[in-house]
Design a protein around this motif. Structure first.
Motif, PDB file in Angstrom:
ATOM      1  N   TRP A  46     -14.264  -0.294   7.594  1.00 36.30           N
ATOM      2  CA  TRP A  46     -13.642  -1.713   7.499  1.00 36.30           C
ATOM      3  C   TRP A  46     -12.898  -1.974   6.310  1.00 36.30           C
ATOM      4  O   TRP A  46     -11.720  -2.561   6.258  1.00 36.30           O
ATOM      5  CB  TRP A  46     -14.435  -2.934   7.666  1.00 36.30           C
ATOM      6  N   LEU A  47     -13.324  -1.607   4.964  1.00 40.38           N
ATOM      7  CA  LEU A  47     -12.710  -1.664   3.821  1.00 40.38           C
ATOM      8  C   LEU A  47     -11.214  -0.872   3.721  1.00 40.38           C
ATOM      9  O   LEU A  47     -10.173  -1.370   3.675  1.00 40.38           O
ATOM     10  CB  LEU A  47     -13.580  -1.232   2.539  1.00 40.38           C
ATOM     11  N   SER A  48     -11.451   0.322   4.459  1.00 37.18           N
ATOM     12  CA  SER A  48     -10.297   1.318   4.533  1.00 37.18           C
ATOM     13  C   SER A  48      -9.109   0.562   5.282  1.00 37.18           C
ATOM     14  O   SER A  48      -7.959   0.769   4.856  1.00 37.18           O
ATOM     15  CB  SER A  48     -10.761   2.686   4.853  1.00 37.18           C
ATOM     16  N   GLU A  49      -9.671   0.118   6.432  1.00 37.38           N
ATOM     17  CA  GLU A  49      -8.612  -0.156   7.502  1.00 37.38           C
ATOM     18  C   GLU A  49      -7.959  -1.660   6.674  1.00 37.38           C
ATOM     19  O   GLU A  49      -6.754  -1.625   7.106  1.00 37.38           O
ATOM     20  CB  GLU A  49      -9.149  -0.354   8.917  1.00 37.38           C
ATOM     21  N   LEU A  50      -8.701  -2.415   6.045  1.00 35.09           N
ATOM     22  CA  LEU A  50      -8.298  -3.444   5.472  1.00 35.09           C
ATOM     23  C   LEU A  50      -7.113  -3.269   4.648  1.00 35.09           C
ATOM     24  O   LEU A  50      -6.044  -3.959   4.485  1.00 35.09           O
ATOM     25  CB  LEU A  50      -9.394  -4.563   4.967  1.00 35.09           C
ATOM     26  N   MET A  51      -7.500  -2.211   3.759  1.00 36.68           N
ATOM     27  CA  MET A  51      -6.580  -1.942   2.581  1.00 36.68           C
ATOM     28  C   MET A  51      -5.370  -1.393   2.923  1.00 36.68           C
ATOM     29  O   MET A  51      -3.972  -1.596   2.953  1.00 36.68           O
ATOM     30  CB  MET A  51      -7.289  -1.136   1.667  1.00 36.68           C
ATOM     31  N   GLN A  52      -5.436  -0.499   4.172  1.00 31.57           N
ATOM     32  CA  GLN A  52      -4.148   0.285   4.677  1.00 31.57           C
ATOM     33  C   GLN A  52      -3.581  -0.895   5.745  1.00 31.57           C
ATOM     34  O   GLN A  52      -2.250  -0.689   5.610  1.00 31.57           O
ATOM     35  CB  GLN A  52      -4.833   1.257   5.948  1.00 31.57           C
ATOM     36  N   ASP A 104      -9.120   9.176  10.211  1.00 31.85           N
ATOM     37  CA  ASP A 104      -8.789   8.989  11.625  1.00 31.85           C
ATOM     38  C   ASP A 104      -8.626   7.353  11.911  1.00 31.85           C
ATOM     39  O   ASP A 104      -8.323   6.799  13.144  1.00 31.85           O
ATOM     40  CB  ASP A 104      -9.670   9.601  12.867  1.00 31.85           C
ATOM     41  N   GLY A 105      -8.486   6.464  10.958  1.00 36.52           N
ATOM     42  CA  GLY A 105      -8.349   4.948  11.084  1.00 36.52           C
ATOM     43  C   GLY A 105      -6.925   4.795  11.810  1.00 36.52           C
ATOM     44  O   GLY A 105      -6.123   5.423  11.339  1.00 36.52           O
ATOM     45  N   PHE A 106      -6.694   3.618  12.348  1.00 35.71           N
ATOM     46  CA  PHE A 106      -5.448   3.249  12.940  1.00 35.71           C
ATOM     47  C   PHE A 106      -4.505   3.223  11.990  1.00 35.71           C
ATOM     48  O   PHE A 106      -3.303   3.538  11.922  1.00 35.71           O
ATOM     49  CB  PHE A 106      -5.430   2.097  13.800  1.00 35.71           C
ATOM     50  N   PHE A 107      -4.644   2.198  11.175  1.00 33.78           N
ATOM     51  CA  PHE A 107      -3.857   1.939   9.848  1.00 33.78           C
ATOM     52  C   PHE A 107      -3.599   2.899   8.875  1.00 33.78           C
ATOM     53  O   PHE A 107      -2.416   3.211   8.239  1.00 33.78           O
ATOM     54  CB  PHE A 107      -4.232   0.463   9.211  1.00 33.78           C
ATOM     55  N   TYR A 108      -4.758   3.952   8.496  1.00 34.74           N
ATOM     56  CA  TYR A 108      -4.595   4.856   7.940  1.00 34.74           C
ATOM     57  C   TYR A 108      -3.522   5.806   8.478  1.00 34.74           C
ATOM     58  O   TYR A 108      -2.534   6.288   7.720  1.00 34.74           O
ATOM     59  CB  TYR A 108      -5.844   5.609   7.807  1.00 34.74           C
ATOM     60  N   ARG A 109      -3.697   6.179   9.498  1.00 35.37           N
ATOM     61  CA  ARG A 109      -2.626   7.064  10.380  1.00 35.37           C
ATOM     62  C   ARG A 109      -1.293   6.450  10.555  1.00 35.37           C
ATOM     63  O   ARG A 109      -0.348   7.214  10.345  1.00 35.37           O
ATOM     64  CB  ARG A 109      -3.316   7.419  11.820  1.00 35.37           C
TER      65      ARG A 109
END
Length: 310
Positions: free
Chosen positions: A118-124, A189-194
């Motif tokens: 959740w933190l990764s996707e929030l930052m992305q 493999d996160g949505f916003f990361y990709r």
């Protein structure tokens, strides 16, 4: 061309175009050098051309929008200019400065230390949200009929873009996203990361890492929104600006020093230079009026003297 408070970035933008035209024509090599140099010379004349054009609605709208169209073009161009100049990059000096100030490269440590989805996707998401926040807010104001607010947002963004671009021209750095190893764990493999990495792979401008334009433009929007936007929109843009300052580091796109430099440069431009330009624009019409009415009238002709008669 008269400087006005409403379009206070036009003359700085014209001057920037003239400077970059000179760089293309004198320091760059390759088939595009002459073409891009001529394009910048032409762009430097746009404020005068718009001022001389008939005051039509379409012309005025294009005059309001063309700086917003040039902002991403100036950023993309930096990669071409640095390659044509064979410009040296200054990443080693920035890495040493970042390490000396912060004791570690937090862009390398933060994500592996906190590999939380959740933190990764929030930052992305905050990192990606910069695009609609910065370029969407002026357009939304235009569509809502708040043309003066949209114009001020665009003019302020243009000043920040010029400041960042001047640093990129004379102090290019590729940044840790290119020069240092990247995270390769399960968060990739996160949505916003990709989404962010796909955007980088589609096109990036090498040499534009310091200061962070993500931070600089987002902070510009937050400062300007307090004057130009509804309160709820200003709060959203302020939250985006704060989030982006951390997101550029967590996502490993920038050193912390890049984010700090983005905030410092923006504060200097938006709280120092922009008010000075606006004051100059407001006083210019008054000076013109004063010059018109302070001109001494020519002396009245002496009465004719005639001989004889009553």
């Amino acid at each position: 061309m008269a400087l006005t408070a409403a379009r206070f970035a036009e003359r700085p933008l014209a001057a920037y175009n003239a400077v970059v035209a000179a760089l293309w024509l004198t320091t760059a090599h390759g088939p595009l050098a002459a073409l891009l140099g001529a394009a910048h010379l032409a762009a430097a004349t746009l404020p005068w051309l718009f001022r001389a054009a008939p005051p039509r609605r379409a012309t005025n709208l294009l005059r309001d929008l063309y700086p917003l169209l040039l902002v991403p073009a100036l950023w993309i161009e930096m990669d071409l200019l640095h390659r044509a100049q064979a410009a040296p990059l200054h990443d080693a000096a920035l890495a040493a400065l970042d390490l000396g100030l912060f004791g570690a490269h937090w862009n390398l440590l933060w994500m592996p230390a906190m590999p939380v989805r959740w933190l990764s996707e929030l930052m992305q998401a905050l990192y990606f949200g910069y695009y609609p926040a910065v370029f969407g807010a002026p357009l939304l104001l235009l569509f809502a009929g708040r043309r003066a607010g949209a114009r001020e947002l665009i003019q302020r963004l243009t000043i920040t873009a010029i400041g960042c671009s001047l640093v990129y021209v004379f102090f290019p750095a590729a940044g840790p996203a290119i020069t240092l190893p990247q995270y390769s764990g399960p968060l990739t493999d996160g949505f916003f990361y990709r989404l962010n990495h796909a955007a980088h792979e589609a096109g990036d401008a090498v040499g534009t890492a310091f200061p962070s334009s993500h931070v600089a433009y987002a902070v510009t929007m937050a400062i300007a929104a307090r004057r130009c936007c509804p309160r709820w929109a200003a709060a959203l843009l302020a939250a985006e600006a704060v989030g982006v300052c951390f997101a550029v580091v967590y996502t490993q796109n920038h050193y912390p020093i890049d984010a700090v430099a983005g905030v410092a440069l923006t504060a200097a431009l938006q709280l120092g230079l922009v008010p000075a330009l606006q004051r100059a624009g407001r006083s210019a019409p008054r000076r013109a009026v004063a010059a018109r009415y302070d001109t001494p009238f020519p002396p009245s002709p002496a009465p004719a003297v005639t001989g004889g008669g009553a």
